[in-house]
Design an enzyme around this catalytic site. Structure first.
Site, PDB file in Angstrom:
ATOM      1  CB  CYS A  45      39.054  46.190  28.871  1.00 29.06           C
ATOM      2  SG  CYS A  45      40.337  45.258  29.680  1.00 29.06           S
ATOM      3  CE1 TYR A 176      41.891  50.123  35.699  1.00 27.77           C
ATOM      4  CE2 TYR A 176      43.984  50.336  34.223  1.00 27.77           C
ATOM      5  CZ  TYR A 176      42.530  50.275  34.178  1.00 27.77           C
ATOM      6  OH  TYR A 176      41.652  49.961  33.223  1.00 27.77           O
TER       7      TYR A 176
END
Length: 344
Positions: A45, A176
Site C-alpha cells: 500500500c 486512482y
C-alpha cells in the site's frame, strides 16, 4: 476470498478517517509513549509505505513496533497471513478489522492501512495517514536516532504543504482516479490532470535534487511511494499510459536517487505491490493474473542527480542497516546493502 468493488462513475476517496493523534501533550488522550503503540502497515500500500519509510528514516523502530499485513485482502479486512498461524505476533489477531472493532464495535467504514494500534487495549488509535507521519516527524523527536533528518523543516512548511497538497490530489490520488474511473469522461479528465501534474514535477525536479531543495523531506516520501509503483502497476493496470516513468528523465532520475537512498528502496517490495493491485482489483483485472514484468533491475542504474548538489539527509546521517526481521524478502527486488549499494 471475496473481493470488493473499486470502479465508480467518478472515483472519490473516502477520507473520513479516525482523526485521533498521538502527541506530547496527549490532547486526544494518546500520549507519546515508546513501546505502547504498534504500526500496522502493508508493503503493498502506498499510503502505508509512507509510514514505513518515515519510521525507518527517523529511527523509531524501537519506539514503535511494526506489524505487516499480507499483500492481498478481501472486501472486509487486511489479514496477517504472512505471520505464523496467520496471527499478528503482538496483537494476536488474524485480521486488522479486529483492532478496529476492538475500539469501535462493528466499525462501519473501510479497514485501511496504515493504522496505529494501542497495544494494551488492542484497539485502533488512528488510520489518518497524513497527520500520522507528520506526528511521527514532530511529536516523537526525543526518540529519534542520532542523525535523523528533519523531514518537516519549519521554514519550508508553508511551501511544503502547497506542494504536498498538489502531489496528493493530482498524483497520489490521481492515479486512482484514472484506474477506478467508471466512465470515459471521468477517465479522460483524470488522465489529463495526472499528466499535467507530472509535467509540473518534471520541470521542478530538472533543476533541484529534491522537491523542497537540497535535502529530503516528507514531500519526497509522499511522491516516491507513487512513483515507485508507476511502471509496475499504474501505467498498465490503471491505464496511466501516456508514457512510463522511465521516459521522464528528471522524475526517473529522482525516483532512482531516492530508491538508492537507505530508508526508501530497502522498504519496497515489488512482488507484494504487483500482487496487491492485480489480485485485489478483480473488477479491473478479472483473471487475477499478475504480470511478470517490468524489468526492475534498472532501479539500481546510475541516476546522475549528484550533479545538482545537496545531501539526502542534510546535516544528518543515513539510517543504519535494516533489521533482519524487517528486510524485504522478495526475489523481484534489487537488494540494497547498508551503504545503499546493490548487493550481488
Amino acid at each position: 476470498m471475496a473481493q470488493g468493488s473499486y470502479v465508480e462513475p467518478s472515483f472519490t476517496r473516502d477520507t473520513n478517517y479516525i482523526p485521533d493523534r498521538i502527541t506530547r501533550d496527549a490532547r486526544d488522550g494518546w500520549p507519546v509513549e515508546p513501546g505502547r503503540y504498534r504500526l500496522i502497515a502493508a508493503r503493498a500500500c502506498p499510503w502505508a509505505s509512507r509510514a514505513i519509510i518515515v519510521r525507518r528514516l527517523l529511527g523509531l523502530e524501537d519506539a514503535i513496533s511494526m506489524g505487516l499485513a499480507g499483500p492481498t485482502h478481501d472486501a472486509n479486512s487486511w489479514t496477517f497471513d504472512l505471520d505464523p498461524g496467520g496471527l499478528d505476533p503482538v496483537l494476536q489477531i488474524p485480521r486488522l478489522k479486529d483492532a478496529y472493532d476492538g475500539r469501535f464495535p462493528d466499525y462501519p467504514r473501510g479497514i485501511t492501512v496504515p493504522a496505529i494500534v494501542d497495544v494494551p487495549t488492542g484497539g485502533v488509535v488512528t488510520n489518518d495517514f497524513a497527520p500520522m507521519i507528520t506526528d511521527l516527524a514532530t511529536q516523537w523527536t526525543e526518540h529519534f536516532r542520532d542523525g535523523a533528518p528533519d523531514l518537516y523543516p519549519e521554514p519550508l512548511r508553508a511551501e511544503m504543504e502547497e506542494v504536498m497538497r498538489r502531489v496528493y490530489t493530482e498524483v497520489n490520488n490521481g492515479v486512482y482516479r484514472c484506474g477506478f474511473a467508471g466512465s470515459q469522461e471521468a477517465y479522460d479528465e483524470a488522465y489529463g490532470r495526472l499528466f499535467t501534474a507530472l509535467d509540473w514535477l518534471e520541470e521542478r525536479l530538472a533543476g533541484q535534487r529534491y522537491l523542497m531543495g537540497d535535502a529530503i523531506t516528507m514531500a519526497d516520501v509522499n511522491l516516491f511511494t507513487t512513483l515507485v509503483r508507476f511502471d509496475p502497476v499504474y501505467h498498465g493496470h490503471f491505464k496511466c499510459n501516456r508514457g512510463k516513468l522511465i521516459e521522464l528523465p528528471a522524475l526517473w532520475g529522482y525516483a532512482r536517487d531516492l530508491f538508492q537512498t537507505p530508508g526508501f528502496g530497502d522498504t519496497v517490495d515489488f512482488t507484494q505491490i504487483k500482487q496487491h493491485y492485480y489480485v485485489v482489483h478483480r473488477d479491473i483485472n478479472p483473471t487475477g493474473i499478475v504480470p511478470m514484468g517490468p524489468d526492475l533491475s534498472n532501479w539500481m542504474t546510475p541516476h546522475g542527480r549528484e550533479s545538482l548538489g545537496g545531501k539526502a539527509f542534510g546535516d544528518g546521517t543515513a539510517p543504519g542497516e535494516i533489521a533482519v526481521a524487517e528486510r524485504v524478502p522478495s526475489a523481484d527486488n534489487p537488494v540494497l546493502g547498508p551503504d545503499g549499494l546493490l548487493l550481488t
